[in-house]
Scaffold this active site. Structure first.
Site, PDB file in Angstrom:
ATOM      1  N   ASP A   1       4.922  -6.301  -4.694  1.00  0.00           N
ATOM      2  CA  ASP A   1       4.968  -5.107  -3.839  1.00  0.00           C
ATOM      3  C   ASP A   1       3.796  -4.242  -4.316  1.00  0.00           C
ATOM      4  O   ASP A   1       2.850  -4.773  -4.931  1.00  0.00           O
ATOM      5  CB  ASP A   1       6.320  -4.383  -3.981  1.00  0.00           C
TER       6      ASP A   1
ATOM      7  N   LYS B   1      15.513  -5.081  -4.996  1.00  0.00           N
ATOM      8  CA  LYS B   1      14.173  -4.517  -5.233  1.00  0.00           C
ATOM      9  C   LYS B   1      14.103  -4.130  -6.706  1.00  0.00           C
ATOM     10  O   LYS B   1      15.131  -3.850  -7.323  1.00  0.00           O
ATOM     11  CB  LYS B   1      13.951  -3.274  -4.363  1.00  0.00           C
TER      12      LYS B   1
HETATM   13  P1  NDP Z   1      -0.942  -2.414  -2.125  1.00  0.00           P
HETATM   14  O1  NDP Z   1      -0.689  -1.972  -3.530  1.00  0.00           O
HETATM   15  O2  NDP Z   1      -1.723  -3.653  -1.885  1.00  0.00           O
HETATM   16  O3  NDP Z   1      -1.633  -1.224  -1.293  1.00  0.00           O
HETATM   17  C1  NDP Z   1      -1.049   0.036  -1.173  1.00  0.00           C
HETATM   18  C2  NDP Z   1      -2.006   0.920  -0.414  1.00  0.00           C
HETATM   19  O4  NDP Z   1      -1.367   2.170  -0.146  1.00  0.00           O
HETATM   20  C3  NDP Z   1      -3.267   1.253  -1.197  1.00  0.00           C
HETATM   21  O5  NDP Z   1      -4.320   1.386  -0.305  1.00  0.00           O
HETATM   22  C4  NDP Z   1      -2.904   2.606  -1.834  1.00  0.00           C
HETATM   23  O6  NDP Z   1      -4.014   3.391  -2.183  1.00  0.00           O
HETATM   24  C5  NDP Z   1      -2.152   3.231  -0.709  1.00  0.00           C
HETATM   25  N1  NDP Z   1      -1.267   4.296  -1.209  1.00  0.00           N
HETATM   26  C6  NDP Z   1      -0.384   4.228  -2.224  1.00  0.00           C
HETATM   27  N2  NDP Z   1       0.231   5.425  -2.396  1.00  0.00           N
HETATM   28  C7  NDP Z   1      -0.304   6.241  -1.452  1.00  0.00           C
HETATM   29  C8  NDP Z   1      -0.105   7.602  -1.115  1.00  0.00           C
HETATM   30  N3  NDP Z   1       0.789   8.333  -1.776  1.00  0.00           N
HETATM   31  N4  NDP Z   1      -0.827   8.113  -0.070  1.00  0.00           N
HETATM   32  C9  NDP Z   1      -1.714   7.351   0.603  1.00  0.00           C
HETATM   33  N5  NDP Z   1      -1.950   6.066   0.317  1.00  0.00           N
HETATM   34  C10 NDP Z   1      -1.256   5.526  -0.688  1.00  0.00           C
HETATM   35  O7  NDP Z   1       0.517  -2.511  -1.472  1.00  0.00           O
HETATM   36  P2  NDP Z   1       0.955  -3.330  -0.187  1.00  0.00           P
HETATM   37  O8  NDP Z   1      -0.114  -3.304   0.820  1.00  0.00           O
HETATM   38  O9  NDP Z   1       1.518  -4.614  -0.637  1.00  0.00           O
HETATM   39  O10 NDP Z   1       2.204  -2.444   0.301  1.00  0.00           O
HETATM   40  C11 NDP Z   1       2.047  -1.334   1.184  1.00  0.00           C
HETATM   41  C12 NDP Z   1       3.404  -0.987   1.774  1.00  0.00           C
HETATM   42  O11 NDP Z   1       3.926  -2.131   2.471  1.00  0.00           O
HETATM   43  C13 NDP Z   1       4.495  -0.586   0.787  1.00  0.00           C
HETATM   44  O12 NDP Z   1       5.352   0.342   1.401  1.00  0.00           O
HETATM   45  C14 NDP Z   1       5.252  -1.897   0.565  1.00  0.00           C
HETATM   46  O13 NDP Z   1       6.581  -1.679   0.115  1.00  0.00           O
HETATM   47  C15 NDP Z   1       5.229  -2.431   1.967  1.00  0.00           C
HETATM   48  N6  NDP Z   1       5.457  -3.864   2.090  1.00  0.00           N
HETATM   49  C16 NDP Z   1       4.648  -4.755   1.444  1.00  0.00           C
HETATM   50  C17 NDP Z   1       4.867  -6.112   1.590  1.00  0.00           C
HETATM   51  C18 NDP Z   1       3.929  -7.121   1.021  1.00  0.00           C
HETATM   52  O14 NDP Z   1       4.086  -8.305   1.354  1.00  0.00           O
HETATM   53  N7  NDP Z   1       2.956  -6.757   0.213  1.00  0.00           N
HETATM   54  C19 NDP Z   1       6.040  -6.609   2.336  1.00  0.00           C
HETATM   55  C20 NDP Z   1       6.757  -5.586   3.071  1.00  0.00           C
HETATM   56  C21 NDP Z   1       6.485  -4.274   2.896  1.00  0.00           C
HETATM   57  P3  NDP Z   1      -4.530   3.503  -3.715  1.00  0.00           P
HETATM   58  O15 NDP Z   1      -5.396   2.295  -3.898  1.00  0.00           O
HETATM   59  O16 NDP Z   1      -5.265   4.788  -3.761  1.00  0.00           O
HETATM   60  O17 NDP Z   1      -3.310   3.485  -4.578  1.00  0.00           O
END
Ligand code: NDP
Length: 453
Positions: free
Chosen positions: A172, A132
């Protein structure tokens, strides 16, 4: 041979050592503890793992690379960020795991993510090790030019540590197709090589169909597998989802496609509750609003009648049948878990990485509700990344329907592997235990085969 070796001591002593060696790294310690709780019992009568000190070795990353990233903002000021790549374990394949750009990122979070990734990748059945990386660069409010300059500068150091057979990063939080494009372009420019060194690429230059959808869709397939194991299905179920990024919106989309009703989504500002259900049209609006317009989820309540916005809150107190935390780590705490259980939630599938804290995990385990940890439920993303690597090696692009059925098959396989070690015989399946042991065993057995390296 009468080798003298030290058996792993008991769990509290083992964890004491992990804490001492990793001061001020609570997320990493938490992730190791969650896995070690299950592994201790599993290896108790297996001397070969003790003799080879496998647990001790697996809880120490192969290496952590930390570097300076300088870039110039639009005002001409020089900015300095820190970049990292954690190469946790390559016993079963090249290091593989995403890159995160987030202001609050630190080494502890990346070590926990790389550790989790190792077991997750093993669970997919594909030959991928765990890694990572990322930076404390905050992409919010930056211009496209600033993001491009940052990505180029980041890759100018990272390129020497990665490679198609060495370490293959992906996206990510804060890193989507655009950022992967900038980084891939810079890698190609520096090395003069066109290789599958990153996944999540655009379709025009070696990306795979369904990679953006894979994590969210996969999490819902896993949820469906758990429900079906109990003779239930998604149809008619009310789902509470957090986040509104890549994982959350695609999870919502698949729930809707399978006949469920999505009640909430959120971002770091709060959550929206739509009792009428968040339909495909509304999901499309959110996708466009959050990504293209860089808007906030709070605007949803102005756009769609009947919906409400709850500032600074998480959605776990909304009555539901199933819950999918899809935003970030430690967003679902012990009290939230208890509220979900009290409100009749029967299944939780983690779309995000470690969104549930240890108290929450223990609460779900005690209540014996169906609980799928991220390393099993969200493995669909990295699985399709693995398929992107295969397509790149073949220099071919596979068809969408072929990839859709491969994703489905991989998620079914992960569910089966969890059952192998998590089935309690009293009708309850401990998916956390099943995922931890199945992932651990594959990596540990490969490490045993190599001797002491
Ligand atoms: P994105 O950046 O597309 O979205 C992240 C989302 O989480 C946004 O809506 C963001 O809101 C919100 N968020 C971030 N920090 C916080 C917080 N402290 N409290 C509440 N909401 C929060 O990321 P992904 O969707 O790609 O990833 C989401 C999760 O899934 C992560 O844990 C990532 O590691 C995991 N993951 C992702 C994969 C992928 O293929 N993308 C694969 C496997 C796991 P805001 O817009 O306000 O920041």
């Amino acid at each position: 041979m009468n080798a003298i070796y030290q058996r792993h001591v008991d769990l509290p002593h083992f964890m004491e050592g992990v804490k001492k060696r990793n001061p001020h790294q609570p997320e990493f310690v938490q992730a190791v503890q969650e896995v070690a709780e299950d592994i201790f019992e599993f290896i108790d009568d297996k001397e070969e793992y003790h003799e080879a000190q496998i647990l001790r070795r697996i809880a120490e990353p192969d290496r952590v690379v930390s570097f300076r990233v300088c870039w110039e903002d639009d005002n001409g000021s020089i900015r300095v960020q820190r970049g990292w790549r954690v190469q946790n374990n390559n016993a079963i394949g090249p290091y593989k795991g995403g890159i995160r750009f987030h202001a609050g990122l630190n080494e502890s979070v990346l070590k926990f993510l790389a550790f989790e990734q190792t077991f997750k990748n093993a669970l997919t059945g594909l030959p991928m090790g765990g890694g990572k990386g990322g930076s404390n660069f905050n992409p919010k409010g930056k211009s496209v030019r600033e993001i491009m300059r940052f990505c180029q500068s980041f890759m100018t150091e990272l390129y020497r540590h990665i490679g198609a057979d060495v370490d293959v990063p992906a996206g990510d939080i804060g890193v989507g197709a655009r950022e992967i494009g900038f980084m891939f372009g810079q890698y190609k420019r520096i090395t003069n090589e066109f290789t599958g060194v990153l996944t999540g690429k655009g379709l025009e230059y070696g990306g795979s169909m369904i990679r953006p959808e894979a994590t969210g869709y996969g999490a819902v397939y896993f949820l469906e597998n758990m429900l079906q194991h109990k003779g239930e299905g998604i149809e008619g179920k009310r789902a509470v989802i957090s986040g509104s990024g890549n994982v959350a919106t695609h999870a919502a989309e698949k729930i809707v496609q399978l006949g469920g009703k999505v009640l909430t989504l959120s971002d770091s500002g709060g959550f929206i509750h739509d009792p009428d259900g968040i339909t495909q049209d509304k999901i499309d609006w959110i996708k466009a609003h959050k990504t293209r317009r860089r808007g906030r989820i709070s605007d949803y309540a102005d756009e769609f009648k009947g919906a409400t916005f709850h500032e600074g809150e998480t959605p776990w107190r909304v009555e539901c049948d199933v819950a999918l935390p899809c935003a970030t780590q430690n967003e679902l705490l012990g009290e939230d878990a208890k509220a979900l259980i009290a409100n009749g939630c029967i299944a939780v599938a983690e779309g995000a990485n470690m969104p549930t804290d240890l108290d929450g995990v223990h609460a779900f385990k005690e209540a014996k509700i169906m609980f799928a940890p991220g390393k099993a439920a969200n493995a669909g993303g990295v699985a399709v990344s693995g398929l992107e690597m295969s397509q790149n090696s073949e220099r071919r692009a596979w068809k969408e329907d072929q990839l859709q059925s491969m994703l489905r098959e991989i998620m079914d396989g992960i569910h089966e592997r969890c059952l192998t070690y998590g089935d309690r015989r009293d009708g309850h399946v401990d998916y956390v235990k099943g995922a931890n042991i199945a992932g651990f065993k594959k990596v540990a057995d490969a490490m045993l085969a190599f001797g002491m390296v």
